[in-house]
Write a protein that holds these residues in place. Sequence first.
Motif, PDB file in Angstrom:
ATOM      1  N   ASP A  18      37.598  37.521  33.232  1.00 52.64           N
ATOM      2  CA  ASP A  18      37.571  36.938  34.577  1.00 52.64           C
ATOM      3  C   ASP A  18      38.405  35.657  34.564  1.00 52.64           C
ATOM      4  N   PRO A  19      39.604  35.676  35.161  1.00 53.08           N
ATOM      5  CA  PRO A  19      40.450  34.476  35.111  1.00 53.08           C
ATOM      6  C   PRO A  19      39.813  33.275  35.796  1.00 53.08           C
ATOM      7  N   LYS A  20      39.071  33.510  36.868  1.00 52.34           N
ATOM      8  CA  LYS A  20      38.434  32.415  37.595  1.00 52.34           C
ATOM      9  C   LYS A  20      37.424  31.698  36.710  1.00 52.34           C
ATOM     10  N   LEU A  21      36.594  32.452  36.007  1.00 52.47           N
ATOM     11  CA  LEU A  21      35.592  31.863  35.125  1.00 52.47           C
ATOM     12  C   LEU A  21      36.245  31.197  33.919  1.00 52.47           C
ATOM     13  N   LEU A  22      37.290  31.828  33.379  1.00 52.93           N
ATOM     14  CA  LEU A  22      37.986  31.250  32.227  1.00 52.93           C
ATOM     15  C   LEU A  22      38.580  29.893  32.579  1.00 52.93           C
ATOM     16  N   MET A  23      39.255  29.806  33.709  1.00 55.32           N
ATOM     17  CA  MET A  23      39.871  28.543  34.123  1.00 55.32           C
ATOM     18  C   MET A  23      38.812  27.467  34.394  1.00 55.32           C
ATOM     19  N   TRP A  24      37.714  27.869  35.011  1.00 51.75           N
ATOM     20  CA  TRP A  24      36.631  26.915  35.278  1.00 51.75           C
ATOM     21  C   TRP A  24      36.080  26.357  33.969  1.00 51.75           C
ATOM     22  N   LEU A  73      29.253  30.893  37.933  1.00 47.88           N
ATOM     23  CA  LEU A  73      28.634  32.219  38.048  1.00 47.88           C
ATOM     24  C   LEU A  73      29.281  32.951  39.224  1.00 47.88           C
ATOM     25  N   PRO A  74      30.588  33.236  39.129  1.00 45.57           N
ATOM     26  CA  PRO A  74      31.325  33.718  40.300  1.00 45.57           C
ATOM     27  C   PRO A  74      30.863  35.074  40.823  1.00 45.57           C
ATOM     28  N   ARG A  75      30.172  35.854  40.019  1.00 46.40           N
ATOM     29  CA  ARG A  75      29.738  37.176  40.479  1.00 46.40           C
ATOM     30  C   ARG A  75      28.272  37.193  40.920  1.00 46.40           C
ATOM     31  N   MET A  76      27.657  36.042  40.962  1.00 47.40           N
ATOM     32  CA  MET A  76      26.277  35.923  41.441  1.00 47.40           C
ATOM     33  C   MET A  76      26.317  35.551  42.923  1.00 47.40           C
ATOM     34  N   SER A  77      25.576  36.271  43.736  1.00 41.04           N
ATOM     35  CA  SER A  77      25.613  35.988  45.162  1.00 41.04           C
ATOM     36  C   SER A  77      24.964  34.642  45.459  1.00 41.04           C
ATOM     37  N   PRO A  78      25.429  33.929  46.490  1.00 40.68           N
ATOM     38  CA  PRO A  78      24.811  32.653  46.856  1.00 40.68           C
ATOM     39  C   PRO A  78      23.315  32.804  47.164  1.00 40.68           C
TER      40      PRO A  78
END
Length: 225
Positions: free
Chosen positions: A109-115, A44-49
């Motif tokens: 979102d490349p980060k989410l796709l790779m994950w 969930l890279p766009r969700m704040s911690p």
Amino acid sequence: MGAPYRQFCPVAKAMELLDERWTMLLVRELVTGSQHFNDLRRGLPRMSPTLLSKRLQQLVRAGIVDKEVHGAEVRYVLTPAGRELRTVVESVGTWGVRWMGTLGDEDLDPKLLMWDMHRNIDHSAVDDPPEVVNFVFDDVTGAARQWWIVIERDDADVCDIDPERPVSVTVTAGLRALTQVWRGDTTWAGALRAGTVTVDGPSAARRAVPTWFAPTGLARVVRPG
């Protein structure tokens, strides 16, 4: 929990918990096996911690998740009530594949796709690990342009910095094109024929890549028409 609907309907009662922003996507990550805070963040890279922590606390209070502490390790584990949500997530996802298929540029979102790709590798198809796959998104600029997935025998890691290990094969694609392959909107074979995805390396590795990263789960849902 969200504001009460003040209806006796079970759908209304369930949605008081589940329809807050990010909650169902957090449940999706838990259902797919993520249990550590950092892994949940990567899914969930766009969700704040801060919001992630708040939503986890809400799910714990609601009896959906157990927070297990083992020394310095903290795990978030679905309870029986939480595990029952798997069918809900799968049903919503199936409906989304069939009727909400259009992707905007903001959805890519490349980060989410790779994950997601790295955690769904078919390790049984990897004959001689380790294998290092270099992904190059030719329409992405900056640090997100290149990624490496290192496939070990029973595990894998995704890197946004060169792991300095020999690359077995390089996949070059537009971000949308590879996302569509992974979602099942098109096939590896179709994308390779169209030239929107190219695979460079020894012939055996080139042939193997689609089996290592075979679309799974919702990607197999049959589309209307």
